[in-house]
Design an enzyme around this catalytic site. Structure first.
Site, PDB file in Angstrom:
ATOM      1  CG  ASP A 144      -2.899   3.900   8.681  1.00  0.00           C
ATOM      2  OD1 ASP A 144      -1.965   3.093   8.542  1.00  0.00           O
ATOM      3  OD2 ASP A 144      -3.099   4.545   9.727  1.00  0.00           O
ATOM      4  CD  GLU A 179       3.836  -1.212   3.948  1.00  0.00           C
ATOM      5  OE1 GLU A 179       4.828  -0.497   4.237  1.00  0.00           O
ATOM      6  OE2 GLU A 179       3.843  -2.459   3.978  1.00  0.00           O
ATOM      7  CD1 TRP A 180       2.131   2.116   9.977  1.00  0.00           C
ATOM      8  CD2 TRP A 180       1.468   0.019   9.555  1.00  0.00           C
ATOM      9  NE1 TRP A 180       0.765   2.092  10.027  1.00  0.00           N
ATOM     10  CE2 TRP A 180       0.332   0.819   9.774  1.00  0.00           C
ATOM     11  CE3 TRP A 180       1.302  -1.340   9.273  1.00  0.00           C
ATOM     12  CZ2 TRP A 180      -0.966   0.302   9.705  1.00  0.00           C
ATOM     13  CZ3 TRP A 180       0.011  -1.852   9.209  1.00  0.00           C
ATOM     14  CH2 TRP A 180      -1.092  -1.042   9.419  1.00  0.00           C
ATOM     15  CG  ASP A 202       2.133   4.848  14.446  1.00  0.00           C
ATOM     16  OD1 ASP A 202       2.289   4.377  13.301  1.00  0.00           O
ATOM     17  OD2 ASP A 202       1.011   5.054  14.947  1.00  0.00           O
TER      18      ASP A 202
HETATM   19  C1  GLA Z   1      -1.624   4.400  12.343  1.00  0.00           C
HETATM   20  C2  GLA Z   1      -0.657   5.366  11.669  1.00  0.00           C
HETATM   21  C3  GLA Z   1      -0.553   6.618  12.515  1.00  0.00           C
HETATM   22  C4  GLA Z   1      -1.916   7.253  12.689  1.00  0.00           C
HETATM   23  C5  GLA Z   1      -2.889   6.254  13.278  1.00  0.00           C
HETATM   24  C6  GLA Z   1      -4.324   6.769  13.257  1.00  0.00           C
HETATM   25  O1  GLA Z   1      -1.111   3.954  13.560  1.00  0.00           O
HETATM   26  O2  GLA Z   1       0.593   4.768  11.476  1.00  0.00           O
HETATM   27  O3  GLA Z   1       0.359   7.534  11.923  1.00  0.00           O
HETATM   28  O4  GLA Z   1      -2.347   7.688  11.424  1.00  0.00           O
HETATM   29  O5  GLA Z   1      -2.878   5.027  12.576  1.00  0.00           O
HETATM   30  O6  GLA Z   1      -5.241   5.835  13.737  1.00  0.00           O
END
Ligand code: GLA
Length: 398
Positions: A144, A179-180, A202
Site C-alpha cells: 500500500d 497506490e489507488w 477502494d
Molecule cells: C487502503 C487500501 C485498502 C486496504 C486498506 C487497509 O485503503 O486501498 O484496500 O488495504 O488500505 O488499511
C-alpha cells in the site's frame, strides 16, 4: 535452431516462463471488507475451510489474503512481528496450514513507516521484511501507499525497492502495487517489478456514486477507469479493480463507508462478469462461511471464471460506451470471443447487437454464460436487460 524458430512463433503466453508470476489474474479472498483490522488466524482458517468446502478452491480461488491489521510491531532487531494475540500460532504455521490444503497466503504492508490503518510499514526494512515474508511462506504481497510522498518518482523507487527485495528473498512472491491509480501505475508498475496495480481508490458496496456524494467508488465508477486500461494488461501484469463485493449486502465496515449501502444480486453479478472480462483479479471479500445461494452461484460461475483465467490474458476492450450501454469484447486463446453487454441505466431495456459492429463477421454459435445454455447460431443478439444487468456470451465461429 529448429526449436528456437518454433518458440519464436509461439504466442508469448504459451511459453511457460520459469518463475513467471501471476500468469493469469490471481483469485482468492481478501480480509479487509469483512474483518478490517480485526484480522486473526481463527477467522482465516475458517475462511480457508469455507473456500474449500464451498467449491471455490476447486473453481480456481487460491489466495487467502491478510490485509492490514496483522502486524505486532518490530522486535529490538527490527524484525517485523505478527500480532501474537491475533496470530498465536504465527504466520509460518498459517502459511503451512494453507499450503497443505493447496492454498496460498497473501499479506499486506505499506511503502512508508506506517500502514493505512496505522500499523508498522516496511519503508527502510524492505530486505529484512522480504526475507521474513519468504521465511514465513508468503506468496503475495499487497503493498500500500498511505503516509508516503505524492511524487511519482518516489512511488516508483519505493515499489522498485520492495520488488528487488522480494526477488532477492529466494521465494516467488507476487507484488501487488496499491497506490489507488493516483500516479498512473499502469504506465510503470510492470517496469518496477509489480505484477498488478490497483487502478482506483477502494471499492465500496454500491453500484455508483450519486451526484451528491463526494467520495466512495462504486462498481460503475471503477469500471469507467479500469475499462480504459486494456492496453496495459497481459500475463504477469494486470489492472487490479479491487475486491469483489458480492454477498456483502451493505455490511458495516470499510465497504459500507462512502455510501456503501449494498447492491442487488444483479449488480453483484455484473461486477463479477465485468471484472472477469477485464482480466482483473477476482478477490471475494464476503463471509464465505455464510453465503446464500445467489452469492454462491455468482462466485462459482466456472464459465465466467474461465474468461478471467483464459491463457491469452487479453483484457476486454470496451467497444461500445454510451450513457445506457457498454459492450465489451474479449478474444480467447482457442479463437472464441467473449462479449459482455451491460445495461447501465436504471430501467429495463431492450438491446440489439450485430456482431459485425464488433468486427466479428459471419455467424456464431452463442452460449449464454449465466444461463449456462447454448442459445442459438446467429450474427447478432437481441434481448431485454434488467437495470444494471450484464449478460455474457461466448461466441464460437460457426
Ligand atoms: C487502503 C487500501 C485498502 C486496504 C486498506 C487497509 O485503503 O486501498 O484496500 O488495504 O488500505 O488499511
Amino acid at each position: 535452431m529448429r526449436l528456437t524458430l518454433f518458440c519464436a512463433l509461439l504466442p508469448v503466453p504459451l511459453l511457460a516462463q520459469p518463475g513467471a508470476l501471476a500468469v493469469t489474474p490471481p483469485m482468492g479472498w481478501m480480509s479487509w471488507n469483512l474483518l478490517a483490522a480485526n484480522v486473526n488466524e481463527k477467522d482465516l482458517r475458517e475462511m480457508a475451510d469455507a473456500m474449500i468446502g464451498s467449491g471455490m478452491a476447486q473453481a480456481g480461488y487460491s489466495y487467502v489474503f491478510i490485509d492490514d491489521g496483522w502486524q505486532g510491531g518490530r522486535d529490538s532487531l527490527g524484525n517485523l512481528l505478527a500480532d501474537p494475540v491475533k496470530f498465536p500460532s504465527g504466520m509460518k504455521a498459517l502459511a503451512d496450514h494453507l499450503h497443505a490444503r493447496g492454498l496460498k497466503l497473501g499479506l499486506y504492508s505499506d511503502a512508508a513507516p506506517l500502514t493505512c490503518a496505522g500499523f508498522a510499514g516496511s519503508l527502510g526494512f524492505e530486505e529484512k521484511d522480504a526475507r521474513m515474508f519468504a521465511a514465513w511462506g508468503i506468496d503475495y504481497l499487497k503493498y500500500d501507499y498511505c503516509h508516503a510522498p505524492e511524487h511519482t518518482d518516489t512511488a516508483r523507487a519505493r515499489y522498485a525497492a520492495m520488488a528487488a527485495a522480494l526477488r532477492a528473498s529466494g521465494r516467488d512472491i507476487v507484488l501487488g502495487i496499491c497506490e489507488w491509480g493516483q500516479r498512473q501505475p499502469w504506465l510503470w508498475g510492470a517496469q518496477v517489478g509489480g505484477q498488478l496495480w490497483r487502478s482506483t481508490y477502494d471499492i465500496r458496496d454500491k453500484w455508483a456514486r450519486r451526484p451528491d456524494e463526494t467520495w466512495g467508488e462504486g462498481i460503475l465508477d471503477i469500471l469507467d477507469v479500469n475499462a480504459g486500461l486494456d492496453a496495459y494488461a497481459g500475463p504477469g501484469r494486470w489492472n487490479d479493480a479491487d475486491m469483489l463485493i458480492a454477498g456483502l449486502y451493505g455490511k458495516p465496515g470499510p465497504s459500507g463507508d462512502g455510501g456503501g449501502t449494498g447492491c442487488t444480486d444483479v449488480e453483484y453479478r455484473s461486477q463479477f462478469s465485468l471484472w472477469a472480462m477485464m482480466s482483473a483479479p477476482l478477490y471475494a471479500s464476503n463471509d464465505l462461511r455464510h453465503m446464500n445461494e445467489a452469492t454462491r452461484t455468482t462466485l462459482l460461475n466456472g464459465e465466467v471464471i474461465a474468461l478471467a483465467q483464459d491463457p491469452l490474458g487479453k483484457q476486454a476492450v470496451r467497444m461500445v460506451h454510451t450513457e445506457t450501454w457498454d459492450v465489451f469484447l474479449k478474444p480467447l486463446a482457442n479463437g472464441d470471443h467473449a462479449v459482455a453487454i451491460l445495461n447501465r441505466s436504471d430501467e429495463e431495456r431492450p438491446y440489439e447487437l450485430e456482431f459485425s459492429t464488433l468486427g466479428l463477421s459471419g455467424t456464431y454459435a452463442i452460449r449464454d454464460l449465466w444461463l449456462h445454455a447454448d442459445v442459438g447460431v446467429a450474427s447478432g443478439w437481441k434481448g431485454s436487460w434488467q437495470p444494471h444487468e450484464t449478460k455474457v456470451f461466448r461466441l464460437k465461429k460457426d
